[in-house]
Motif scaffolding. Structure first.
Motif, short mmCIF file in Angstrom:
data_model
loop_
_atom_site.label_atom_id
_atom_site.label_comp_id
_atom_site.label_asym_id
_atom_site.label_seq_id
_atom_site.Cartn_x
_atom_site.Cartn_y
_atom_site.Cartn_z
N LEU A 183 18.68 13.26 -21.81
CA LEU A 183 17.50 12.47 -22.17
C LEU A 183 16.48 13.31 -22.93
O LEU A 183 15.85 12.83 -23.87
CB LEU A 183 16.86 11.89 -20.91
N LEU A 184 16.33 14.57 -22.55
CA LEU A 184 15.43 15.45 -23.29
C LEU A 184 15.94 15.68 -24.71
O LEU A 184 15.13 15.76 -25.66
CB LEU A 184 15.28 16.79 -22.58
N LEU A 206 14.99 12.68 -26.59
CA LEU A 206 13.55 12.74 -26.85
C LEU A 206 13.25 13.68 -28.01
O LEU A 206 12.43 13.35 -28.88
CB LEU A 206 12.84 13.19 -25.58
N VAL A 256 6.31 12.87 -23.42
CA VAL A 256 6.91 11.56 -23.17
C VAL A 256 5.79 10.55 -22.98
O VAL A 256 4.95 10.71 -22.09
CB VAL A 256 7.79 11.57 -21.90
N GLU A 295 14.40 7.38 -18.90
CA GLU A 295 15.12 6.86 -20.07
C GLU A 295 14.30 5.78 -20.78
O GLU A 295 14.20 5.77 -22.01
CB GLU A 295 16.48 6.30 -19.66
N VAL A 349 11.47 7.49 -22.63
CA VAL A 349 11.94 8.15 -23.84
C VAL A 349 12.15 7.14 -24.97
O VAL A 349 11.77 7.38 -26.12
CB VAL A 349 13.24 8.92 -23.56
N THR A 391 8.96 6.34 -26.77
CA THR A 391 8.18 7.45 -27.31
C THR A 391 8.43 7.59 -28.82
O THR A 391 9.56 7.60 -29.27
CB THR A 391 8.55 8.77 -26.61
#
Length: 241
Positions: free
Chosen positions: A13-14, A17, A160, A232, A235, A238
């Motif tokens: 997930l990062l 992002l 985020v 999630e 993200v 964002t």
């Protein structure tokens, strides 16, 4: 094994992002003129430390406005960690560690690593317990504040967007608390252990030294896997400032 799988998803997930915001940023390149979301969660990464697939290891998770009625913005919190700018007349590129626990903890570790206790006897002490002139204390602590600023401003980070009402039951508080608990190695088998030369190994708090994070709160808690679904969604919502 469930925690390792959840960590893999967290880091995926990062990565998503990072793609959405054009890669990790550094505070030394950020200003308040950027189009920051009003509220959110931030994740600092350790430069030079990677886990699998060249993913930078998380070093701190934080948020803001978790007290009902708080008006603190995401940028307000990040600016407090970053410190003062070049235009500060008295202490350029310094900061106020009494207004940022991140700065306080980094400064503590620098003091311990380099044996600077005599140089900074009041570091981390609240003003109400210091019986000396505040201006003199600020001048005395300025060199260390500068070193802390340099350290933190070089940490890549990802913001985020997560805008809900301030309070301890906010989604931001939920994500912060459970992300820290997921990432923490405190009193459990270490996954993605820190490098031997990580500054936090000199921290005064055992929770910092053993968790591998510049966090103290929540490192000894059990995480709720639902944090990954909530993260999630955040993200996906964002966009770059």
């Amino acid at each position: 094994m469930a925690r390792r799988a959840d960590l893999d998803r967290f880091y995926a997930l990062l990565a998503d992002l990072a793609d959405r915001v054009g890669g990790a940023w550094k505070l030394k390149r950020c200003t308040g003129y950027m189009d920051w979301p009003d509220r959110g969660v931030y994740v600092f990464l350790a430069p030079g430390e990677t886990r699998s697939a060249d993913q930078h290891r998380v070093t701190r998770v934080g948020t803001h406005a978790v007290v009902a009625g708080s008006s603190t913005s995401l940028w307000d919190r990040l600016k407090g960690h970053s410190g003062t700018g070049a235009g500060s007349s008295a202490h350029p590129h310094g900061g106020n560690h009494r207004g940022s626990v991140y700065r306080e903890r980094v400064g503590e570790a620098l003091i311990e690593r380099h044996g600077l206790h005599d140089d900074y006897p009041d570091w981390g002490t609240r003003w109400s317990k210091i019986d000396r002139d505040r201006g003199a204390v600020r001048d005395e602590e300025y060199p260390l504040e500068r070193r802390v600023s340099t350290y933190i401003r070089e940490q890549p980070f990802l913001p985020v967007a997560l805008d809900d009402e301030p309070g301890p039951d906010s989604d931001r508080a939920f994500v912060e608390r459970n992300a820290i608990a997921l990432l923490s190695n405190f009193e459990r088998s270490a996954i993605d252990p820190r490098a031997d030369d990580w500054l936090g190994r000199h921290g005064r708090s055992r929770k910092i030294r053993e968790s591998g994070l510049w966090n103290v709160d929540h490192v000894d808690e059990t995480y709720d896997p639902a944090v990954l679904d909530r993260l999630e969604r955040a993200v996906e919502g964002t966009t770059p400032p």
